[in-house]
Scaffold this motif. Structure first.
Motif, PDB file in Angstrom:
ATOM      1  N   LEU A  85       0.629  -0.886   0.036  1.00 20.04           N
ATOM      2  CA  LEU A  85       0.025   0.155   0.274  1.00 20.04           C
ATOM      3  C   LEU A  85       0.773   1.530   0.059  1.00 20.04           C
ATOM      4  O   LEU A  85       0.093   2.429  -0.908  1.00 20.04           O
ATOM      5  CB  LEU A  85      -0.865  -0.206   1.468  1.00 20.04           C
ATOM      6  CG  LEU A  85      -2.063  -0.529   0.875  1.00 20.04           C
ATOM      7  CD1 LEU A  85      -2.545  -1.256   2.510  1.00 20.04           C
ATOM      8  CD2 LEU A  85      -2.934  -0.372   0.144  1.00 20.04           C
ATOM      9  N   VAL A  86       1.942   1.626   0.719  1.00 17.41           N
ATOM     10  CA  VAL A  86       2.955   2.030   0.951  1.00 17.41           C
ATOM     11  C   VAL A  86       3.206   2.732  -0.799  1.00 17.41           C
ATOM     12  O   VAL A  86       3.686   3.637  -0.900  1.00 17.41           O
ATOM     13  CB  VAL A  86       4.162   2.133   1.751  1.00 17.41           C
ATOM     14  CG1 VAL A  86       4.773   3.545   1.316  1.00 17.41           C
ATOM     15  CG2 VAL A  86       3.044   2.406   3.036  1.00 17.41           C
ATOM     16  N   PHE A 111       1.017   4.363  -3.004  1.00 15.13           N
ATOM     17  CA  PHE A 111       0.555   5.364  -3.024  1.00 15.13           C
ATOM     18  C   PHE A 111       1.710   6.167  -3.162  1.00 15.13           C
ATOM     19  O   PHE A 111       1.323   7.239  -3.830  1.00 15.13           O
ATOM     20  CB  PHE A 111       1.032   5.868  -0.797  1.00 15.13           C
ATOM     21  CG  PHE A 111       0.836   7.118  -0.469  1.00 15.13           C
ATOM     22  CD1 PHE A 111       0.321   7.529  -0.825  1.00 15.13           C
ATOM     23  CD2 PHE A 111       2.281   7.583   0.573  1.00 15.13           C
ATOM     24  CE1 PHE A 111      -0.359   9.082   0.365  1.00 15.13           C
ATOM     25  CE2 PHE A 111       2.306   8.538   0.637  1.00 15.13           C
ATOM     26  CZ  PHE A 111       1.268   9.621   0.918  1.00 15.13           C
ATOM     27  N   MET A 112       2.362   6.064  -3.204  1.00 14.19           N
ATOM     28  CA  MET A 112       4.333   6.813  -3.862  1.00 14.19           C
ATOM     29  C   MET A 112       3.971   6.319  -5.074  1.00 14.19           C
ATOM     30  O   MET A 112       4.234   7.572  -5.902  1.00 14.19           O
ATOM     31  CB  MET A 112       5.731   5.471  -3.707  1.00 14.19           C
ATOM     32  CG  MET A 112       5.730   5.516  -2.026  1.00 14.19           C
ATOM     33  SD  MET A 112       6.288   7.361  -1.092  1.00 14.19           S
ATOM     34  CE  MET A 112       7.318   7.388   0.027  1.00 14.19           C
ATOM     35  N   LEU A 153       1.230   6.414  -7.321  1.00 18.21           N
ATOM     36  CA  LEU A 153      -0.072   7.316  -6.809  1.00 18.21           C
ATOM     37  C   LEU A 153       0.505   8.979  -6.793  1.00 18.21           C
ATOM     38  O   LEU A 153       0.228   9.940  -7.773  1.00 18.21           O
ATOM     39  CB  LEU A 153      -0.991   7.379  -6.164  1.00 18.21           C
ATOM     40  CG  LEU A 153      -2.293   7.847  -6.196  1.00 18.21           C
ATOM     41  CD1 LEU A 153      -2.851   7.494  -7.362  1.00 18.21           C
ATOM     42  CD2 LEU A 153      -3.313   7.400  -4.998  1.00 18.21           C
ATOM     43  N   GLY A 154       0.538   9.394  -6.128  1.00 17.74           N
ATOM     44  CA  GLY A 154       2.217  10.323  -5.882  1.00 17.74           C
ATOM     45  C   GLY A 154       2.547  11.135  -7.479  1.00 17.74           C
ATOM     46  O   GLY A 154       2.645  11.593  -7.513  1.00 17.74           O
ATOM     47  N   ALA A 156       0.300  11.312 -10.029  1.00 20.00           N
ATOM     48  CA  ALA A 156      -0.131  12.543  -9.503  1.00 20.00           C
ATOM     49  C   ALA A 156       1.336  13.823 -10.564  1.00 20.00           C
ATOM     50  O   ALA A 156      -0.007  14.703 -10.494  1.00 20.00           O
ATOM     51  CB  ALA A 156      -0.370  13.299  -8.234  1.00 20.00           C
TER      52      ALA A 156
END
Lengths: 260, 154
Positions: B9-10, B13-14, B16-17, B20
């Protein structure tokens, strides 16, 4: 009269010592050799609790704020027949100001308060003292992973916020209100500069991340180890961080986008 | 202390950043990775008046953007405004007798530099100066002229 002067001086000195202690905590927890025995696990665990857990509130608020911006911007711009400028209005507002600031304020409420309460409770239940007794530095073991997790997460969260907010604005502006998709994106791409807007926004988000996490860990580490002390420290984290974010935003805006 | 799903998940998250940031760079700011647009050469033009022209304004030929204004400064000798422009390298057919004009997009739009290519055999090289220019149309001057003409007619 003399009493007043004395009290004023006393307060000034305690503010100074507060800053001094905060600076020492930041310095000692930020640098130094990483704890290899613990591996990257400590940091990943904190990234999970600070970053991934904040994702839901960031994404939901981002979409809603983007939609509101598009709606309000449209009602004003359509009066001048300039609704094709909606893309640049929304994206510049988000990238330069709203994205980093709102994401930081949400981050304070979601993660900063939790970090303060957690470290404060560890102190109140003597867990930090116990760590020192067995020769583990609590600044390294407890504070450092949280500090770095906050510094890493904040810019990522801000960029995710910007992305979903712009997508939310696309849904409202293009799909519902009927702004032409071509001119929406073209106007946006013409006005938004990568260095000027995206990178400056990221620098803002990064500085907010450092300050907010710093305040959160320091308030937790410095809390009076009672239940009232922890609640006061959590409140201070939210109040001080929010004020710090808004004040820094003004300063950074003045430096980055101010007078040429 | 931590599980594999937490790591995944981490990592997500990275990613996804990063996604973005890539979205903001490419889709929102239109950052081009195409090097041909970044290869530029510098020319400048002197105007008697650049009123309203700003740096990063467009430079266009026949309405097609071929570069941007990089700097505007005053030449102390001739007291004329010098506008430095960077032009895309593939646009290598600007003749030495090209005419640069400051124009306005729409009535109240942004000002930009429009270059009309002439017929001379030599081409402008890096660092060359266009002296044949048309300055910005200053609306106040125009209004002033109209008012004085009307005044003398009466």
């Amino acid at each position: 009269m003399l009493d007043h002067v004395q009290r004023f001086g006393h307060q000034g000195l305690s503010v100074l010592t507060g800053f001094g202690r905060a600076g020492i905590v930041l310095w000692q927890s930020m640098w130094g050799a990483p704890d290899w025995r613990a591996g990257p696990g400590l940091l990943i665990r904190q990234l999970y609790f600070i970053g991934v857990y904040s994702l839901v509130i960031i994404v939901v608020s981002g979409v809603l704020i983007g939609m509101v911006l598009a709606l309000q911007g449209y009602t004003v711009l359509v009066r001048f027949g300039a609704e094709s400028a909606l893309g640049q209005f929304v994206s510049l507002t988000l990238l330069r100001e709203l994205g980093p600031v709102v994401a930081a304020l949400l981050f304070v409420g979601r993660a900063g308060s939790a970090v303060t309460a957690e470290i404060g409770l560890m102190k109140a239940t003597d867990q930090l003292a116990a760590m020192e007794m067995i020769g583990v530095d609590p600044l390294k073991r407890v504070v450092r992973p949280r500090l770095w997790a906050g510094i890493i997460s904040m810019p990522i969260l801000a960029q995710i916020f910007n992305m979903v907010a712009i997508l939310g604005a696309v849904v409202v502006g293009v799909n519902w209100l009927g702004v032409d998709a071509g001119s929406f994106w073209a106007n946006m791409q013409n006005t938004v500069e990568f260095r000027e807007d995206v990178l400056n926004g990221s620098i803002k988000a990064f500085s907010f991340g450092v300050v907010v996490t710093w305040i959160a860990i320091f308030q937790g580490y410095d809390a009076i180890p009672t239940s009232e002390g922890i609640s006061a420290a959590t409140t201070r984290t939210v109040v001080h961080s929010s004020l710090a974010v808004l004040a820094m935003d003004f300063l950074l805006t003045a430096v980055m986008f101010g007078v040429d | 202390m931590y599980s594999r799903s937490m790591e995944i998940l981490v990592g997500a998250f990275m990613l996804l950043g990063i996604a973005a940031l890539a979205f903001l760079a490419i889709q929102v700011s239109g950052l081009s990775l195409n090097p041909s647009n970044r290869d530029t050469y510098q020319i400048s033009a002197t105007f008697t008046n650049v009123a309203g022209l700003t740096t990063r304004a467009k430079v266009s030929i026949a309405g097609v953007t071929v570069g941007q204004v990089t700097a505007i400064h005053l030449d102390p000798m001739s007291v004329r405004a010098v506008v430095d422009m960077s032009i895309q390298k593939q646009v290598d057919y600007l003749t030495t007798d090209s005419i640069a004009a400051i124009k306005t997009a729409g009535v109240l739009g942004d000002q930009y530099v429009s270059i009309s290519v002439g017929g001379a055999p030599e081409m402008l090289q890096n660092g060359d100066v266009i002296t044949d220019t048309q300055s910005a149309l200053v609306l106040e001057d125009l209004v002033g002229k109209i008012i004085t003409t009307l005044g003398t007619n009466n």
